[in-house]
Design an enzyme around this catalytic site. Structure first.
Site, PDB file in Angstrom:
ATOM      1  N   ASP A 125       0.869  -1.376   0.023  1.00 26.55           N
ATOM      2  CA  ASP A 125       0.060   0.056  -0.035  1.00 26.55           C
ATOM      3  C   ASP A 125       0.887   1.379   0.083  1.00 26.55           C
ATOM      4  O   ASP A 125       1.745   1.474   0.716  1.00 26.55           O
ATOM      5  CB  ASP A 125      -0.912   0.046   1.260  1.00 26.55           C
ATOM      6  N   HIS A 132      -3.858  14.231   0.446  1.00 26.37           N
ATOM      7  CA  HIS A 132      -4.143  13.305   1.415  1.00 26.37           C
ATOM      8  C   HIS A 132      -3.106  13.329   2.630  1.00 26.37           C
ATOM      9  O   HIS A 132      -3.297  13.389   3.713  1.00 26.37           O
ATOM     10  CB  HIS A 132      -4.273  11.773   1.038  1.00 26.37           C
TER      11      HIS A 132
HETATM   12 MN    MN Z   1      -4.242   3.101   2.529  1.00 26.95          MN
END
Ligand code: MN
Length: 427
Positions: A125, A132
């Protein structure tokens, strides 16, 4: 850099004999042709299908592949992949003379079970949205929201494949350790700050040998296609456990992937320049190329919708909470492949990359509730009167995505949905 040019398979004038595919609102027109796995009953093996309108075409039953082996299909060389795309498209085109025979290989999508699109290998990930990273950083470090490495190195961590589930599943609210500020010790119990993350999932097609880095301009040839990906996150568990090695139990209890892999071929008309600001440093040479700057990004609109239990009971539809665009990401998919392998790491067919939560520059483009509610401080008011700071039991979270550009057919991804159940009780 993309090995997939715009060609006659993207011709917007092409129509299918499957009528529902010609509806401009369909996610699955003849120009898309995403791959997935389905079965009619729970005791039969997974079949490989391609979505077309509201139907799925069984590729083996249609005589288009010999074995229902998704890994083999994903690791095929590019020429073979292109040839199969053409073959499937020809079979579904309105001028196809064998329609009657092929009709037997069609099933309504609504009448089958859709599984994970492939066997998933390792999961990585990433954290590619600078908006963000900045918004979350600001919650914890108002003076220095973005850490100094962000603009230089694609940040990521290794995740877990065993709890990635196909769209349509339910998940129990996770339990774990949390520690409130000012408390002397942590407590154990259900997460009170369960969140979603709006992400893009990218699947590796052909892998690379250990010790052999993939150069950036060859990177996309190693990707098969992309999906939507919800990286469920327990923010209270995360805040207590993440230092110094990063997220662990706050992330690995469940992730949801959409059922159809939209191929890199289908994305060719929707490529966009790398998004960088005037103050951003140029990427190091192994992460940089003219082609990546010109068209390394993907113009993909991402949306998150919520349907609470009360909305379901009242017969109300889901409500859209936010939308963002993958083209705003700071790092491209090619940069992720080049970076992941630059030290000699081997990628394998079926490995899954999460893009990291995709948020845009504006507050209403936030890809998580953590951002939308500013850490839980500003509850969202839903249209029918409920409010939310984080996800509640009974909530269904739905990710949707589509690519649209003048002169081309809009393509979509299908829903990526999961419903939250109460935490398990007992020890
Ligand atoms: Mn994530």
């Amino acid at each position: 850099m993309s090995p997939h040019a715009i060609d006659d398979t993207h011709d917007p004038a092409l129509e299918s004999w499957v009528e529902s595919a010609n509806d401009p609102a369909s996610d699955f027109p003849l120009q898309n042709l995403p791959y997935g796995r389905f079965r009619r009953t729970a005791d039969e093996p997974w079949r490989i299908g391609v979505a077309i309108g509201d139907q799925v075409l069984d590729l083996q039953a249609a005589g288009l592949i010999e074995h229902p082996d998704m890994a083999r299909l994903m690791s095929a060389d590019l020429a073979e992949r292109h040839a199969l795309r053409r073959l499937i498209q020809r079979a579904l085109r309105a001028d196809q003379p064998r329609q009657a025979a092929l009709r037997d290989a069609l099933r309504p999508i609504a009448a089958v079970e859709l599984g994970l699109p492939c066997e998933i290998g390792d999961v990585t990930d990433f954290y590619t949205s600078i908006h963000h990273a900045t918004a979350v950083g600001r919650l914890f470090r108002p003076d220095a929201p973005l850490l100094p490495n962000y603009r230089w190195v694609p940040i990521g961590y290794h995740g877990r494949a065993s709890t990635v589930r196909a769209s349509g599943h339910a998940l129990h609210r996770p339990r774990g350790q949390t520690k409130a500020a000012g408390e002397p010790a942590p407590r154990f119990g259900p997460s009170a700050r369960l969140d979603y993350e709006v992400e893009v999932g990218a699947f590796v097609g052909r892998g690379n040998a250990m010790g052999e880095p993939v150069a950036i301009d060859g990177a996309e040839a190693h990707l098969f296609g992309i999906t939507l990906f919800n990286d469920w996150s327990a923010r209270d568990l995360q805040a207590w456990e993440y230092q110094p090695l990063g997220p662990f139990l706050s992330k690995n209890f469940a992730s949801t992937v959409s059922p159809w892999i939209v191929t890199m071929e289908a994305l060719a008309p929707f490529r966009a320049p790398l998004a960088r600001g005037a103050d951003d440093p140029p990427p190091l040479p192994y992460l940089d190329s003219d082609a990546n700057r010109a068209a390394g990004a993907v113009d993909l609109t991402l949306e998150v919708w919520l349907r609470t239990a009360a909305m379901r009971d009242a017969g109300l539809p889901a409500q859209r909470l936010a939308a963002s665009n993958f083209a705003d990401a700071y790092w491209t998919l090619a940069q992720l492949v080049a970076h992941h392998t630059v030290n000699g790491c081997a990628l394998r067919t079926g490995d899954l990359f999460g893009s990291g939560t995709q948020s845009g520059p504006r507050h209403e483009e936030a890809g998580s509730l953590l951002e939308l509610t500013r850490g839980g401080a500003e509850p969202l008011r839903l249209a029918h009167g409920e409010q939310r700071t984080f996800v509640e039991d009974g909530d269904a979270v739905i990710l949707r995505g589509h690519c649209a550009r003048d002169g081309f057919r809009r393509i979509g991804f299908g829903d990526c949905v999961a419903t939250v159940l109460p935490a398990r009780t007992g020890a």
